[in-house]
Design an enzyme around this catalytic site. Structure first.
Site, PDB file in Angstrom:
ATOM      1  N   LYS A   1       0.864  -1.189   0.000  1.00  0.00           N
ATOM      2  CA  LYS A   1       0.000   0.000   0.000  1.00  0.00           C
ATOM      3  C   LYS A   1       0.900   1.239   0.000  1.00  0.00           C
ATOM      4  CE  LYS A   1      -3.811   1.893   2.828  1.00  0.00           C
ATOM      5  NZ  LYS A   1      -4.592   1.647   4.055  1.00  0.00           N
TER       6      LYS A   1
ATOM      7  N   SER B   1      -9.438   1.578   3.254  1.00  0.00           N
ATOM      8  CA  SER B   1      -8.630   2.368   2.345  1.00  0.00           C
ATOM      9  C   SER B   1      -7.634   1.570   1.520  1.00  0.00           C
ATOM     10  CB  SER B   1      -7.875   3.438   3.139  1.00  0.00           C
ATOM     11  OG  SER B   1      -6.989   2.844   4.070  1.00  0.00           O
TER      12      SER B   1
ATOM     13  N   SER C   1      -9.503  -0.839   7.377  1.00  0.00           N
ATOM     14  CA  SER C   1      -8.977  -0.620   6.020  1.00  0.00           C
ATOM     15  C   SER C   1      -8.274  -1.804   5.381  1.00  0.00           C
ATOM     16  CB  SER C   1      -8.046   0.589   6.017  1.00  0.00           C
ATOM     17  OG  SER C   1      -8.789   1.774   6.103  1.00  0.00           O
TER      18      SER C   1
END
Lengths: 453, 74
Positions: free
Chosen positions: A81, A156, A180
């Site tokens: 990420k 996210s 997330s």
């Protein structure tokens, strides 16, 4: 193996790479080809490390040829990420605020994965600064769900989940402040683990809310998530493979919290969850009803914890260059600047109460079981969704069943568990005892074959 | 400070700063603050019984017990 290489698990690929039957370079090329073919539409990646990834893979193939295997992650292409530092690569946090940034070093988890032989194929797209659950407020274009490109992949860590489902990487590393990792895992159909708070180091990772932030794996199986967790924990047992998953489903005691957690559920999600419990019961698991007495206060407690922590981190940049944030994220950061300190303190006392509530529920069972998301993946850009005939806020729905365990720090995992008639995945969430993430993983491994059958 | 006073003051400041889009969020935050303050958390904390009576408190599995030695080091 009949499926293409890049759709297999680490568990399946590791012995083949170690034996030299497949090369890391071929595997990495397969993932890069998927990125090239699909990422214009899905926007899972912010940075693709094509040549660099191939150079890493060739070097690791050279080690195999010389008789050196670092372990089960040797030569496996994974993604990070884009909130997690990788030496020499930008960490954008999906924001124009960070334009020009290049990481001087690896985050601790990156360094441990690198040492274990991971090949880094790229940095994945996310909700800007991880401050949202849909991955559509990002400076790099909204991430799209591969099961329906008009829908959100969740967030996210949306790009990470998409990368796994589409074969762009074999696994990915995400972060989880309110859900997330688990939210996109449920929305896309991957396994996502949030370990106990504090177990994995978050240094070298852009924070959202430090007392709630966790880093963890998204993967294709519980075994793969377990392996990545051990490696990121810096544990030598990660060199042992396969993992001894001794827990059987027979006698596994699952606590089912219904009040609050089942109050607002999409009808199909409710149906899939009931089916999952029935399959697990048939396989030998035991169910016991439990309560979390103060669960209804979760959202207010979460807001009064996360907002001021996020606003404190962003104070300098929101003052200096507010126009560089996406509009929705900017407003949420601004909101945190108005919150009163006395209410933040109240929320911290409330967290102690919630933590004790969850501990008490877990004293009666091996793990709590609940849906990960109360709704299937929502349409991109939607502010509200219809849930059993009532309009509900997308943001509050996405966080509703996950954020409690960020407040309390208990480990939690989402496992794929069927899909809706439209083919949108549903997630089954298990929550374990604090500081017993491996106990949770063992329970999840026992449940997994009965949920995906 | 009452929640009503806080909200009026915060909305006025949002207007002054040219951020009218913040006002609905502040209003939602005021609702959340009301819900937070509706519980006496210090009282709730005092009234909370221990999760683990000493006889049943779980211990963390020692590493060697969790991974009892099968699977050769690579």
């Amino acid at each position: 193996m009949t499926a293409p290489l890049h759709f297999h698990t680490i568990t399946e690929l590791a012995p083949l790479v170690a034996a030299g039957h497949i090369s890391s370079e071929d595997l990495t090329r397969s993932c890069l080809a998927e990125i090239a073919a699909h990422d214009d539409v899905l926007r899972a990646f912010i940075t693709v490390l094509g040549d660099d990834a191939l150079a890493q893979a060739r070097a690791l193939d050279g080690e195999i040829a010389d008789g050196r295997c670092r372990g089960p992650l040797h030569g496996i292409p994974i993604s990070l990420k884009d909130l997690i530092d990788q030496r020499g690569v930008p960490t954008t946090a999906a924001s124009r605020v960070r334009e020009g940034h290049v990481a001087a070093g690896d985050a601790t988890v990156t360094a441990r994965l690198r040492e274990a032989g991971a090949v880094f194929v790229g940095k994945t797209n996310l909700h800007e600064f991880a401050f949202g659950t849909t991955s559509d407020d990002t400076a790099y274009g909204a991430v799209r769900n591969p099961h329906d490109p008009e829908r959100s992949p969740g967030g996210s860590s949306g790009g990470s989940a998409v990368a796994i489902v589409t074969g762009m990487s074999i696994a990915s590393i995400g972060t989880d402040t309110g859900g997330s990792i688990r939210i996109p895992s449920a929305a896309c159909g991957t396994v996502g683990l949030k370990p106990t708070w504090g177990e994995l180091p978050c240094n070298g990772i852009v924070p959202l809310s430090r007392s709630l932030d966790h880093v963890g794996p998204l993967a294709r199986s519980v075994a793969d998530a377990w392996l990545l967790y051990l490696i990121m924990r810096g544990d030598a047992t990660a060199a042992r493979w396969p993992l001894p998953m001794r827990r059987t489903i027979k006698g596994l005691r699952l606590g089912i919290p219904r009040a609050y957690f089942h109050d607002i559920l999409d009808n199909e999600v409710r149906g899939r969850f009931a089916e999952s419990l029935a399959w697990l019961r048939q396989a030998g698991a035991e169910m016991v009803d439990v309560t979390i007495p103060h669960a209804a206060a979760t959202s207010p407690v979460y807001l009064h914890t996360s907002l001021p922590e996020a606003s404190a981190y962003h104070a300098a940049t929101i003052a200096a260059c507010p126009e560089r944030y996406t509009p929705n994220v900017r407003l949420r950061i601004e909101m945190g600047r108005y919150l009163l300190a006395e209410d933040h303190v109240r929320a911290q006392v409330a967290r102690e109460v919630l933590r004790a509530d969850v501990d008490r529920a877990l004293a009666r069972c091996d793990a709590l079981a609940l849906p990960t998301l109360p709704i299937p993946a929502p349409p991109i850009g939607a502010g509200t969704v219809d849930v059993a005939g009532t309009p509900e806020s997308v943001r509050s729905m996405m966080l509703r069943l996950t954020q409690l365990f960020n407040l309390t720090g208990h480990p939690a995992i989402s496992i794929p568990a069927g899909s809706t008639e439209a083919g949108l995945p549903c997630g089954f969430q298990l929550v374990g005892r604090s500081h017993d993430t491996e106990g949770l993983l063992a329970a999840a491994a026992a449940c997994e074959p009965h949920l995906t059958a | 400070m009452t929640i009503e006073d806080w909200l009026a003051s915060a909305c006025a400041d949002a207007d002054r700063r040219g951020l009218p889009g913040l006002k609905p969020l502040l209003s939602a935050l005021a609702d959340a603050t009301r819900a937070l303050r509706a519980v006496d958390w210090d009282e709730a904390r005092s009234a909370t019984p221990p999760a683990w009576p000493s006889a049943t408190r779980p211990r963390q599995q020692p590493r060697d017990e969790a991974h009892p030695g099968d699977g050769a080091p690579r």
